[in-house]
Design an enzyme around this catalytic site. Sequence first.
Site, PDB file in Angstrom:
ATOM      1  N   CYS A  86       0.833  -1.201   0.000  1.00 20.00           N
ATOM      2  CA  CYS A  86       0.000   0.000   0.000  1.00 20.00           C
ATOM      3  C   CYS A  86       0.880   1.268   0.000  1.00 20.00           C
ATOM      4  O   CYS A  86       1.454   1.606  -1.020  1.00 20.00           O
ATOM      5  CB  CYS A  86      -0.994  -0.016   1.154  1.00 20.00           C
ATOM      6  SG  CYS A  86      -2.327   1.212   0.978  1.00 20.00           S
ATOM      7  N   HIS A 170      -3.885  -5.090   0.497  1.00 14.78           N
ATOM      8  CA  HIS A 170      -3.453  -5.450   1.850  1.00 14.78           C
ATOM      9  C   HIS A 170      -3.601  -6.953   2.098  1.00 14.78           C
ATOM     10  O   HIS A 170      -4.595  -7.392   2.686  1.00 14.78           O
ATOM     11  CB  HIS A 170      -4.270  -4.687   2.892  1.00 14.78           C
ATOM     12  CG  HIS A 170      -3.857  -3.267   3.074  1.00 14.78           C
ATOM     13  ND1 HIS A 170      -2.789  -2.891   3.873  1.00 14.78           N
ATOM     14  CD2 HIS A 170      -4.361  -2.120   2.558  1.00 14.78           C
ATOM     15  CE1 HIS A 170      -2.669  -1.578   3.851  1.00 14.78           C
ATOM     16  NE2 HIS A 170      -3.599  -1.090   3.049  1.00 14.78           N
ATOM     17  N   GLU A 172      -2.092  -8.634   4.259  1.00 16.92           N
ATOM     18  CA  GLU A 172      -1.857  -8.916   5.693  1.00 16.92           C
ATOM     19  C   GLU A 172      -3.102  -8.760   6.555  1.00 16.92           C
ATOM     20  O   GLU A 172      -3.107  -9.180   7.723  1.00 16.92           O
ATOM     21  CB  GLU A 172      -0.735  -8.002   6.228  1.00 16.92           C
ATOM     22  CG  GLU A 172      -1.135  -6.578   6.560  1.00 16.92           C
ATOM     23  CD  GLU A 172      -1.222  -5.632   5.384  1.00 16.92           C
ATOM     24  OE1 GLU A 172      -1.267  -4.415   5.610  1.00 16.92           O
ATOM     25  OE2 GLU A 172      -1.263  -6.117   4.226  1.00 16.92           O
TER      26      GLU A 172
END
Length: 238
Positions: A86, A170, A172
């Site tokens: 990001c 994202h 994660e």
Amino acid sequence: MSELRIALLNAARSAAETRRNFERELDAELVEFNCPDGELPSSFAFDACVVTGSEASVYWDEPWIGRLKEWVGDAVSAGVPFLGVCYGHQLLADVLGGQVEGMGEYEIGYRTIRHDGENPLLDGVDEEFTAFTTHSDRVRRAPPGARVFAHNDYGIHGFRKGRVLTVQFHPEYDMEMARSVTKGKDIDQAKIDAVLAGITEENYRAAREAKQLFDNFLAFVERVRADRVAVESLSVDR
């Protein structure tokens, strides 16, 4: 070989949550540096670096951002492998000569992204996949010499240049983080409600496929380290 040692360049305001996300996904020794507080490594003695997401924009005129860009540029020149996520994707694009711009809107929620099937970072991931996104800036132009390997209708979602690998989305995030980030956005409440309604077990299961990129990145870093050790051994033997 020993466990990989990775510098986590944490650019997020929610630093503890961001650290936990990457600790959960990366099977390596993570050494955290809180970049907005001015923390940066004193050397490049790491197997790799990860630059996280952030509430900041890479074009803001803030001292910590300037220092981070300088350090990252020097580390890239020194041959350290990087993963940018990001904000990290945007910062590495900027450092390497690309262009980042505000979009005037948010891409947020579980979205469909496509990749070209030719980048090792997304090995094992369907060429059309789901991932959670939240950003109002984008990489308008990739750095000179970079290969764009992922995109959607909002723009570039992944590029590679040398040992630098980046993604806009994202991988994660878990569901709790996706909800927390969404609730904290200063955007239309109807849009927030729509995104929250889409944070479901079904969508999260689909998005988990993209988490494969963390193992792929570690495998890439292992190969870089093995090559470096082999070269060093040759030098010693001569």
